[in-house]
Design a protein around this motif. Sequence first.
Motif, PDB file in Angstrom:
ATOM      1  N   TYR A   1     -15.275  10.564  -9.017  1.00  0.00           N
ATOM      2  CA  TYR A   1     -14.195  10.714  -7.913  1.00  0.00           C
ATOM      3  C   TYR A   1     -14.402   9.807  -6.926  1.00  0.00           C
ATOM      4  CZ  TYR A   1     -11.083  12.065  -4.073  1.00  0.00           C
ATOM      5  OH  TYR A   1     -10.410  12.350  -3.176  1.00  0.00           O
ATOM      6  N   ASP A   2     -15.583   9.602  -6.592  1.00  0.00           N
ATOM      7  CA  ASP A   2     -15.802   8.631  -5.402  1.00  0.00           C
ATOM      8  C   ASP A   2     -15.946   7.030  -6.066  1.00  0.00           C
ATOM      9  OD1 ASP A   2     -16.578  10.633  -3.719  1.00  0.00           O
ATOM     10  OD2 ASP A   2     -18.608  10.773  -4.113  1.00  0.00           O
TER      11      ASP A   2
ATOM     12  N   ILE B   1     -12.333   6.421  -5.695  1.00  0.00           N
ATOM     13  CA  ILE B   1     -11.948   6.122  -4.317  1.00  0.00           C
ATOM     14  C   ILE B   1     -12.289   4.771  -3.986  1.00  0.00           C
ATOM     15  CG2 ILE B   1     -12.801   6.680  -2.095  1.00  0.00           C
ATOM     16  CD1 ILE B   1     -10.751   8.705  -2.662  1.00  0.00           C
ATOM     17  N   LYS B   2     -13.317   4.246  -4.402  1.00  0.00           N
ATOM     18  CA  LYS B   2     -14.073   2.857  -4.192  1.00  0.00           C
ATOM     19  C   LYS B   2     -13.174   1.792  -4.693  1.00  0.00           C
ATOM     20  CE  LYS B   2     -17.356  -0.214  -2.876  1.00  0.00           C
ATOM     21  NZ  LYS B   2     -17.491  -0.570  -1.542  1.00  0.00           N
TER      22      LYS B   2
ATOM     23  N   GLU C   1      -9.672   1.523  -3.173  1.00  0.00           N
ATOM     24  CA  GLU C   1      -9.771   1.009  -1.875  1.00  0.00           C
ATOM     25  C   GLU C   1      -9.823  -0.588  -2.067  1.00  0.00           C
ATOM     26  OE1 GLU C   1     -12.043   4.252   0.657  1.00  0.00           O
ATOM     27  OE2 GLU C   1     -13.103   2.566  -0.192  1.00  0.00           O
TER      28      GLU C   1
ATOM     29  N   LYS D   1      -6.245  -1.941  -3.535  1.00  0.00           N
ATOM     30  CA  LYS D   1      -5.137  -1.424  -2.877  1.00  0.00           C
ATOM     31  C   LYS D   1      -4.196  -2.788  -2.733  1.00  0.00           C
ATOM     32  CE  LYS D   1      -3.379   2.023   0.373  1.00  0.00           C
ATOM     33  NZ  LYS D   1      -3.933   3.198   1.306  1.00  0.00           N
TER      34      LYS D   1
ATOM     35  N   GLY E   1      -9.440  10.264  -7.992  1.00  0.00           N
ATOM     36  CA  GLY E   1      -9.831   9.297  -6.908  1.00  0.00           C
ATOM     37  C   GLY E   1      -8.791   7.851  -6.464  1.00  0.00           C
TER      38      GLY E   1
ATOM     39  N   ASP F   1      -5.638   9.089  -4.865  1.00  0.00           N
ATOM     40  CA  ASP F   1      -6.060   9.402  -3.226  1.00  0.00           C
ATOM     41  C   ASP F   1      -6.074   8.152  -2.585  1.00  0.00           C
ATOM     42  OD1 ASP F   1      -5.651  11.905  -4.237  1.00  0.00           O
ATOM     43  OD2 ASP F   1      -7.791  12.445  -3.803  1.00  0.00           O
ATOM     44  N   ALA F   2      -6.934   7.182  -3.106  1.00  0.00           N
ATOM     45  CA  ALA F   2      -7.243   5.842  -2.300  1.00  0.00           C
ATOM     46  C   ALA F   2      -5.843   5.120  -2.193  1.00  0.00           C
ATOM     47  CB  ALA F   2      -8.249   5.116  -3.076  1.00  0.00           C
TER      48      ALA F   2
ATOM     49  N   GLU G   1      -2.674   6.039  -2.799  1.00  0.00           N
ATOM     50  CA  GLU G   1      -1.743   6.778  -2.298  1.00  0.00           C
ATOM     51  C   GLU G   1      -0.468   6.640  -3.172  1.00  0.00           C
ATOM     52  OE1 GLU G   1      -2.136   4.947   1.696  1.00  0.00           O
ATOM     53  OE2 GLU G   1      -2.261   7.168   2.490  1.00  0.00           O
TER      54      GLU G   1
END
Length: 346
Positions: free
Chosen positions: A16-17, A20-21, A24, A27, A70, A73-74, A76
């Motif tokens: 998950y992390d 996210i990484k 980000e 994006k 992840g 979420d990052a 969106e």
Amino acid sequence: MKKIYSDILQFRGSHYDFGIKQGEELKDSLTIKNRRKQWKTRKARFIIDEKSVKEALAPYAPAMWDELVGLRDALEWPMDEVLKEFGGYRLEYVRSGCSIFTSNDYMIRNYDYHPRTYEGRFMIYQPTDGGYAVIGPSQRITGRMDGMNEKGLIMGYNFMHRKKPGDGFICNMIGRIILERCATVKEAVSMLKEIPHRHSFSYTVLDKNEETFVVEATPRGVEAYQSNVCTNHFDVLKHENRHHLDDSYKRMNAINAQKGNVSNGYEAFRMMNDMDKGVFSSDYRNWSGTIHTSGYFSKERKVWFALGGDREPVVFDFAKWLAGEKIYTKRIMGEVDTDLPFAHMD
């Protein structure tokens, strides 16, 4: 000649992390902007729903779902957009080239494809929530086109055809699953016989026990046999082959004609990467130009990587990274003989 690069990205943590990484970093990237432009010119021929992808991943790599969450979420994004881009299930794959040569303890691989698909991401990831650490370049963000894991298992795949696709995973997600979940050639072959395949590919796998197997996989059947050379045609499932295979046989014949003079990994790398040896391809406009040459050394757990032809490889000591050392190099630089745009640069 066009100057190109791949960014080196390293991470230790949960899936998950990791998602996210990556989200980000992606994006506002050209990679994402270019991929979304491509979807404007072509429509998916099917619907990918959350339930089917999550259920498909569960038996093979359940933590991959967490990485996708992840990313969602990052970035969106709605989950259906994430699955269309990165899910690796029931997606389409265009044709490509690729050549592989192995010896007892190494695999040298030419990745031949179209520049506009290349993401320029060389990934080193050690999960803390299950699965083996893996080093290698990414494809479609979550997938791996070739690589090696902490156990010394090495994998690379070669395109065969897209005829009669099935409900299954595409090649790069299968590559990622093999490397994260399998420790040996035996386990990888078993996984390839069990996992559902979307398209038809050959997967070459090698481990530190000096075993190399080529696994010919289609939605209709899988065959495995020992061999140290693979290009873009089936040798066992011949009835599955495309009609136009001259280039594939040409590259295979070039490797077979020279391999008797190859006595070490560096000579093998030169056979594959030198532009005058008959294996390296500059046919970028037809989806089969060599973008990178990778070398994986199972017993030493070292990786060589070069962008373009006639290059000296950048060397990574994966064993030291696994022991906790950080890699301080940020980018791999190279040149290719094309003016076509790359997905992460143009």
